[in-house]
Structure formats: C-alpha cells, structure tokens
Write a protein that holds these residues in place. Structure first.
Motif, PDB file in Angstrom:
ATOM      1  N   LEU A   1     -29.134 124.183   7.760  1.00 30.40           N
ATOM      2  CA  LEU A   1     -28.392 123.847   6.547  1.00 30.40           C
ATOM      3  C   LEU A   1     -26.925 123.564   6.869  1.00 30.40           C
ATOM      4  CD1 LEU A   1     -29.876 126.450   4.028  1.00 30.40           C
ATOM      5  CD2 LEU A   1     -30.320 123.985   4.114  1.00 30.40           C
ATOM      6  N   ARG A   2     -26.378 124.345   7.788  1.00 32.13           N
ATOM      7  CA  ARG A   2     -24.986 124.143   8.183  1.00 32.13           C
ATOM      8  C   ARG A   2     -24.798 122.789   8.867  1.00 32.13           C
ATOM      9  NH1 ARG A   2     -23.072 127.512  12.624  1.00 32.13           N
ATOM     10  NH2 ARG A   2     -21.556 126.060  13.418  1.00 32.13           N
ATOM     11  N   LYS A   3     -25.735 122.413   9.724  1.00 29.88           N
ATOM     12  CA  LYS A   3     -25.660 121.108  10.398  1.00 29.88           C
ATOM     13  C   LYS A   3     -25.731 119.972   9.387  1.00 29.88           C
ATOM     14  CE  LYS A   3     -27.486 122.226  14.966  1.00 29.88           C
ATOM     15  NZ  LYS A   3     -28.606 122.026  15.877  1.00 29.88           N
ATOM     16  N   ARG A   4     -26.626 120.105   8.413  1.00 30.52           N
ATOM     17  CA  ARG A   4     -26.752 119.068   7.379  1.00 30.52           C
ATOM     18  C   ARG A   4     -25.471 118.938   6.571  1.00 30.52           C
ATOM     19  NH1 ARG A   4     -32.585 120.785   5.451  1.00 30.52           N
ATOM     20  NH2 ARG A   4     -33.783 119.795   7.102  1.00 30.52           N
TER      21      ARG A   4
ATOM     22  N   LYS B   1     -22.453 119.606   7.567  1.00 30.55           N
ATOM     23  CA  LYS B   1     -21.429 118.972   8.407  1.00 30.55           C
ATOM     24  C   LYS B   1     -21.648 117.465   8.464  1.00 30.55           C
ATOM     25  CE  LYS B   1     -19.938 122.538  11.623  1.00 30.55           C
ATOM     26  NZ  LYS B   1     -19.902 122.956  13.031  1.00 30.55           N
ATOM     27  N   ARG B   2     -22.901 117.035   8.552  1.00 33.15           N
ATOM     28  CA  ARG B   2     -23.201 115.591   8.621  1.00 33.15           C
ATOM     29  C   ARG B   2     -22.796 114.880   7.340  1.00 33.15           C
ATOM     30  NH1 ARG B   2     -29.056 116.023  10.129  1.00 33.15           N
ATOM     31  NH2 ARG B   2     -28.859 117.428  11.857  1.00 33.15           N
ATOM     32  N   LYS B   3     -22.933 115.542   6.205  1.00 37.25           N
ATOM     33  CA  LYS B   3     -22.598 114.932   4.916  1.00 37.25           C
ATOM     34  C   LYS B   3     -21.084 114.751   4.757  1.00 37.25           C
ATOM     35  CE  LYS B   3     -26.662 116.232   2.316  1.00 37.25           C
ATOM     36  NZ  LYS B   3     -27.198 116.972   1.177  1.00 37.25           N
ATOM     37  N   ASN B   4     -20.323 115.612   5.430  1.00 40.05           N
ATOM     38  CA  ASN B   4     -18.849 115.532   5.319  1.00 40.05           C
ATOM     39  C   ASN B   4     -18.291 114.501   6.217  1.00 40.05           C
ATOM     40  OD1 ASN B   4     -18.849 117.551   3.460  1.00 40.05           O
ATOM     41  ND2 ASN B   4     -18.532 119.152   4.977  1.00 40.05           N
TER      42      ASN B   4
END
Length: 147
Positions: free
Chosen positions: A139-142, A144-147
C-alpha cells in the motif's frame, strides 16, 4: 549409487563455498544441535530441532538452485524472474521463522523453563504479521507511485 552420492556431495560443497547464507545456516544449525546434546530433551523435541535445521538448509539449497537457474535463463531485469527469486527467498525466510519458533519452544523450555505459549505467540505473530507487513508495504509503494 556411489557416484550419485559423490556428485551430490560435490554440489553441497560447491554451494557451501559460494553461498554465505548457507554457511550461516549450517553454523547456526550446528550450534543448535550441539547445544541439544547438553539439554534434557525428549526424542520428539530432538526430532523437531533436527527437522527445523534440515528444513532451513534444504530451503536455502533450493533457493540457491532457483536463483542460479533464473540467472541462466536471463540476466536482463524481468519482473517475473524477480518474482520467482523473491518467492524462493521467501521460502527460506518462512522456514527460518519456523525454525526460530521450534527453537523458542524446545530450547526455551529446556534452558529458561519457558512455557510453550511464547513459541505459540511468535508463531501467531509470524503468520499474521508477515502478510500484514507485506500488505502495508504494498500500500505504501502504491501511495508513493500516485504522488
């Protein structure tokens, strides 16, 4: 049959020379099994310790095999190869956690007079905690990708 044994031994020796983690697992396993000689353990407890040690070493050998085969298949970065290698390394981690749990139960009782509840607690923490950490990390990786 003798030739097969010699070939298998050569494979173990070569893996032992090349893989630091395998040497570490052999060292820890050896220490655990030597300590078991000096403790008042039942036959079942000794078998559990031996099973745990052999399982971790077996998984480390399997992980080494998978990594070498994947590298032979392709040296280029491929998400599928990364996945296979990660799952293979995860097997080693999982069996190592199993071995730690067995050690906590068997050696904890024999050395510190601990109740089995401590080993069971660690087992539950591993079974629940590892997937939870994985999910939270994903969830944290996702995010970060959205930002």
């Amino acid at each position: 049959m003798i030739k097969s044994f010699i070939n298998a031994t050569e494979g173990l020796v070569e893996a032992f020379k090349q893989e630091r983690n395998l040497r570490l697992h052999f060292l820890i396993g050896t220490i655990v099994l030597i300590i078991s000689y000096f403790l008042d353990l039942s036959n079942e407890e000794i078998l559990w310790l031996i099973f745990a040690v052999f399982s971790v070493i077996g998984m480390e050998l399997l992980n080494t095999l998978v990594e070498v085969l994947m590298d032979l298949y392709s040296e280029n970065h491929d998400v599928r190869i990364k996945f296979v290698k990660d799952v293979s390394a995860g097997m080693v981690l999982w069996y190592s956690l199993f071995a730690v749990t067995v050690g906590l139960i068997v050696l904890g009782r024999a050395i510190f007079n601990w109740r089995n509840d401590i080993g069971r607690l660690f087992a539950v923490l591993f079974v629940v905690g590892l997937p939870l950490i994985s999910i939270l990390g994903g969830l944290r990786k996702r995010a970060k990708r959205k930002n």
